[in-house]
Enzyme design. Sequence first.
Site, PDB file in Angstrom:
ATOM      1  CE1 TYR A  14      -3.448   3.071   1.069  1.00  0.00           C
ATOM      2  CE2 TYR A  14      -1.643   3.308   2.383  1.00  0.00           C
ATOM      3  CZ  TYR A  14      -3.239   3.825   1.787  1.00  0.00           C
ATOM      4  OH  TYR A  14      -3.840   5.099   1.253  1.00  0.00           O
TER       5      TYR A  14
ATOM      6  CG  HIS B 134      -4.131  13.760  -1.017  1.00  0.00           C
ATOM      7  ND1 HIS B 134      -4.463  13.573  -2.284  1.00  0.00           N
ATOM      8  CD2 HIS B 134      -3.649  12.871  -0.212  1.00  0.00           C
ATOM      9  CE1 HIS B 134      -4.062  12.338  -1.808  1.00  0.00           C
ATOM     10  NE2 HIS B 134      -4.629  11.948  -0.933  1.00  0.00           N
TER      11      HIS B 134
ATOM     12  CG  ASN C 122      -0.595   8.717   6.430  1.00  0.00           C
ATOM     13  OD1 ASN C 122      -0.908   9.083   7.016  1.00  0.00           O
ATOM     14  ND2 ASN C 122      -0.553   7.927   5.512  1.00  0.00           N
TER      15      ASN C 122
ATOM     16  CE1 TYR D  28     -19.460  28.851  47.661  1.00  0.00           C
ATOM     17  CE2 TYR D  28     -20.455  28.327  45.597  1.00  0.00           C
ATOM     18  CZ  TYR D  28     -20.572  28.870  47.654  1.00  0.00           C
ATOM     19  OH  TYR D  28     -21.576  28.114  47.492  1.00  0.00           O
TER      20      TYR D  28
ATOM     21  NE  ARG E  81     -15.977  31.154  50.488  1.00  0.00           N
ATOM     22  CZ  ARG E  81     -16.825  30.643  51.026  1.00  0.00           C
ATOM     23  NH1 ARG E  81     -16.954  28.963  51.582  1.00  0.00           N
ATOM     24  NH2 ARG E  81     -18.207  31.167  50.754  1.00  0.00           N
TER      25      ARG E  81
ATOM     26  CG  PHE F 102      -3.697   7.376   9.706  1.00  0.00           C
ATOM     27  CD1 PHE F 102      -4.619   7.312  10.615  1.00  0.00           C
ATOM     28  CD2 PHE F 102      -2.932   6.268   9.426  1.00  0.00           C
ATOM     29  CE1 PHE F 102      -5.413   6.458   9.460  1.00  0.00           C
ATOM     30  CE2 PHE F 102      -2.955   5.205   8.757  1.00  0.00           C
ATOM     31  CZ  PHE F 102      -5.016   5.700   9.340  1.00  0.00           C
TER      32      PHE F 102
ATOM     33  CD  GLU G  80      -8.863   8.014   3.627  1.00  0.00           C
ATOM     34  OE1 GLU G  80      -9.104   9.097   4.077  1.00  0.00           O
ATOM     35  OE2 GLU G  80      -7.635   7.629   3.419  1.00  0.00           O
TER      36      GLU G  80
END
Length: 639
Positions: A139, A169, A282, A370, A373, A419, A504
């Site tokens: 791959y 990409h 990646n 508060y 404190r 990844f 994915e």
Amino acid sequence: MPRYTVHVRGEWLAVPCQDGGLTVRWLGREAVRRYMKNKPDNGGFASVDDVRFYMRRCKGLGLLDHDDLLEVALENNEFVEVVIEGDVMSPDFIPSQPEGVYLYSKYREPDKLTPEAEKRVQDSREVIESIVREKTVVYGITTGFGKFARTVIPISKLRELQVNLVRSHSSGVGKPLIPERCRMLMALRINVLAKGYSGISLETLQQVIEMFNASCLPYVPEKGTVGASGDLAPLSHLALGLIGEGKMWSPKSGWADAKYVLQAHGLKPVTLKPKEGLALINGTQMITSLGCEAVERASAIARQADIVAALTLEVLKGTTKAFDTDIHALRPHRGQMEVAFRFRSLLDSDHHPSEIAESHRFCDRVQDAYTMRCCPQVHGVANDTIAFVKDIITTEINSATDNPMVFAKRGETISGGNFHGEYPAKALDYLAIGVHELAAISERRIERLCNPSLSELPAFLVAEGGLNSGFMIAHCTAAALVSENKGLCHPSSVDSLSTSAATEDHVSMGGWAARKALRVIEHVEQVLAIELLAACQGIEFLRPLKTTTPLEKVYDLVRSVVRPWIKDRFMAPDIEAAHRLLVDQKVWEVAVPYIEKYRIEQNQELFPESRPVSPTAFSLGSLRKKMDDKHDHHESEDL
């Protein structure tokens, strides 16, 4: 022969110069002529003579005299800009020099690989070369990507495959990362590649390091990553610049075409070999590079929030009894105990007498609100959250996050899921939620400072109220920022959209988690800046009484950049000045010597080794063991 790279209306032109006696005016006219030649309508000009312009360097934006000789005014390969008079800047225009960038001199120390790292990189690359030689189907090396994982690519097109991957990409949108953030992104990617599990060649990695050392930083849009499979879009833009395409920034050139920037630094674009495009893009480095900045800024503002709150407590004439050591020993969270300690170190009257505290020693008030404190409990968990997130981000930036992973000792590659950005995404969502509370409680303290029924001070901390509005709208700004943070604190990592044709099918959305965490932290800084100003203004109405020595030093620091309010004035610059003090950690620098001196005097370490625990209390490990024993299940007690 000298040559110059000239920026004209968003385009970069290489202009050679055969005669050193030519002038800056000639260079500008020649660049405009070439620009017009490339435009069907001549760029809207009838002739070069119609164009009025001025010239400036891209580095530093210094103006150039048209009559100066090129050989005197400019260096060979220098980047300059033609600014045409009358042009209206497009909102999408990228200035050659981003605002607020560090100077080139900041990056003088070159980085290089250790011999051990070089060996690991070479060994992993040999595995890739063996796969290519033997035509093994693996791959991303000899196949397509994502949905195309089963498409085998011919050996003759393996290099083209990697270039196509980077180009396709590179599809991010939005503003580019500022140079400092892009440099961090690049550094983290180099760190991953140097581990020797990516399969990149030593030659390519050394080229990337040379670009890093020269601060040649590609144009990386901030939006486009879903955080699995890694930060593909932003890292692809990073890789695109490395191969000499797209835009790139350097202190020498500003923004320009990548090929020209590399050429100006004597560098050659990377030529991608099999697997190298995938090795570059990646991983989770976009999430973690922004995450590192978020953690550092969160740590800085959390420390200083204690100092600001202590100053407010003094102005509101609060008591220090709520910070007693014995109270916090009964609930010994590390952050809570440390915050209580810091309050004691700044307010302890035995060490730092306070005239303000002495003035109300015998008042009939039993306890405070508060927001004062409970500072150790509220600020404390923010500190513990930051520590938790820092641990995850530190692990992440020192991890190998490629796919497939190359194991040189085993001589094989294995596809996995390192990844996936879920770890940093969840952590940064948590960081935003934890740190936001510092602003939420700060805004309530600002309300108490501005409200005369709660503070016993003039309304909105200004004399002649009505004629003057004082801090009225500064408090509104703090409220607006806190409200905006509420939306930003919605976790991005609870969302997932299937991508790449369901290949994915679960993603982290970590890029947005990182970006919004930074925005939340900036808002926290700004709210605390407003509180710091308000508390110092409150001091003015208590004079001539003085507060403790360390808090007087904080007051003096603020007054060195912001004068007291006698009457209304333009307030935004004062808020920004106080914000800058916090971002630069000046408030911490002033107070920390007193905090640490008090620590030594109290003989207390930052994280005590022994803590009081109830005899009936269990650790998480002991609870796990009891559960395991009950179910007759014998696993490790470690969680």
